[in-house]
Design a protein around this motif. Structure first.
Motif, short mmCIF file in Angstrom:
data_model
loop_
_atom_site.label_atom_id
_atom_site.label_comp_id
_atom_site.label_asym_id
_atom_site.label_seq_id
_atom_site.Cartn_x
_atom_site.Cartn_y
_atom_site.Cartn_z
N MET A 221 -96.81 86.44 -10.56
CA MET A 221 -96.85 85.07 -10.07
C MET A 221 -96.37 84.08 -11.12
SD MET A 221 -100.20 84.53 -7.78
CE MET A 221 -101.12 85.94 -7.33
N ARG A 222 -96.41 84.45 -12.36
CA ARG A 222 -96.15 83.49 -13.42
C ARG A 222 -94.69 83.17 -13.64
NH1 ARG A 222 -100.52 85.31 -17.99
NH2 ARG A 222 -102.08 85.90 -16.50
N GLY A 223 -93.83 84.14 -13.45
CA GLY A 223 -92.41 83.93 -13.77
C GLY A 223 -91.74 82.96 -12.82
N PRO A 224 -90.78 82.17 -13.34
CA PRO A 224 -90.09 81.21 -12.48
C PRO A 224 -89.24 81.88 -11.39
CG PRO A 224 -89.11 81.26 -14.67
CD PRO A 224 -90.34 82.12 -14.71
N ASP A 225 -88.96 83.17 -11.55
CA ASP A 225 -88.18 83.88 -10.55
C ASP A 225 -89.06 84.65 -9.57
OD1 ASP A 225 -89.03 85.64 -12.49
OD2 ASP A 225 -87.20 86.86 -12.43
N SER A 226 -90.37 84.48 -9.68
CA SER A 226 -91.31 85.17 -8.81
C SER A 226 -91.22 84.62 -7.38
CB SER A 226 -92.73 84.97 -9.35
OG SER A 226 -93.68 85.23 -8.35
N LEU A 227 -91.30 85.51 -6.43
CA LEU A 227 -91.31 85.10 -5.02
C LEU A 227 -92.47 84.15 -4.74
CD1 LEU A 227 -90.40 85.41 -2.05
CD2 LEU A 227 -91.87 87.41 -1.92
N TRP A 228 -93.61 84.41 -5.37
CA TRP A 228 -94.80 83.57 -5.15
C TRP A 228 -94.58 82.18 -5.75
CZ3 TRP A 228 -96.63 86.29 -1.56
CH2 TRP A 228 -96.65 87.67 -1.64
N HIS A 229 -93.95 82.13 -6.92
CA HIS A 229 -93.65 80.84 -7.56
C HIS A 229 -92.69 80.04 -6.67
CE1 HIS A 229 -93.27 78.25 -11.13
NE2 HIS A 229 -92.03 78.07 -10.70
N MET B 96 -101.82 81.86 -0.16
CA MET B 96 -101.31 80.55 -0.58
C MET B 96 -102.32 79.83 -1.47
SD MET B 96 -98.25 80.44 0.41
CE MET B 96 -97.81 78.75 0.08
N GLY B 97 -103.60 79.98 -1.17
CA GLY B 97 -104.62 79.38 -2.03
C GLY B 97 -104.65 80.00 -3.41
N LEU B 98 -104.54 81.32 -3.47
CA LEU B 98 -104.52 82.00 -4.77
C LEU B 98 -103.26 81.66 -5.56
CD1 LEU B 98 -105.89 85.52 -3.79
CD2 LEU B 98 -106.99 83.83 -5.26
N ILE B 99 -102.14 81.58 -4.87
CA ILE B 99 -100.89 81.22 -5.54
C ILE B 99 -100.99 79.82 -6.12
CG2 ILE B 99 -98.44 80.72 -5.15
CD1 ILE B 99 -98.55 83.01 -3.00
N ALA B 100 -101.55 78.90 -5.35
CA ALA B 100 -101.71 77.52 -5.86
C ALA B 100 -102.60 77.51 -7.09
CB ALA B 100 -102.29 76.62 -4.76
N GLN B 101 -103.69 78.25 -7.07
CA GLN B 101 -104.57 78.31 -8.23
C GLN B 101 -103.82 78.85 -9.45
OE1 GLN B 101 -108.15 80.49 -7.42
NE2 GLN B 101 -108.69 79.21 -5.68
#
Length: 105
Positions: free
Chosen positions: A1-9, A68-73
């Motif tokens: 999740m951290r990388g700028p190329d992550s799908l979640w990011h 989506m909540g976890l990604i936002a956190q």
């Protein structure tokens, strides 16, 4: 999740910038249900349910909301984002309250 190329990011960037790219936002809005359908086997294993299966609109949307909540956190502060054990305990408490017949106040 951290990388700028992550799908979640990227997902969070599109949420934040949706008004600037309406064609992308509209496309993704149309595809939300299909994404929810794909999350079911990601979390539970097995095959994706049929597109018209009612679990897509309940279980799939539940997982979408949770993700989506976890990604936002994670985007705000990975160090304080909810961990698996905390999430598990929270779900256990929700299930216990439901089994006990707890009513919202």
């Amino acid at each position: 999740m951290r990388g700028p190329d992550s799908l979640w990011h990227l997902s969070m960037e599109i949420v934040a910038m949706g008004d600037l790219v309406p064609e992308v936002r509209d496309y993704l809005a149309r595809e939300q249900r299909e994404a929810a359908r794909g999350l079911i086997p990601m979390f539970q294993g097995g095959e994706e349910p049929a597109a018209d299966h009612p679990d897509v609109d309940t279980l799939g949307k539940f997982y979408t909301t949770l993700m989506m909540g976890l990604i936002a956190q994670w985007q705000f502060d990975p160090a304080t984002a909810t961990r698996a054990g905390e999430l598990t305990e929270g779900l256990r408490l929700v299930m216990k309250a439901a089994a006990d017949g707890a009513r919202p106040s």
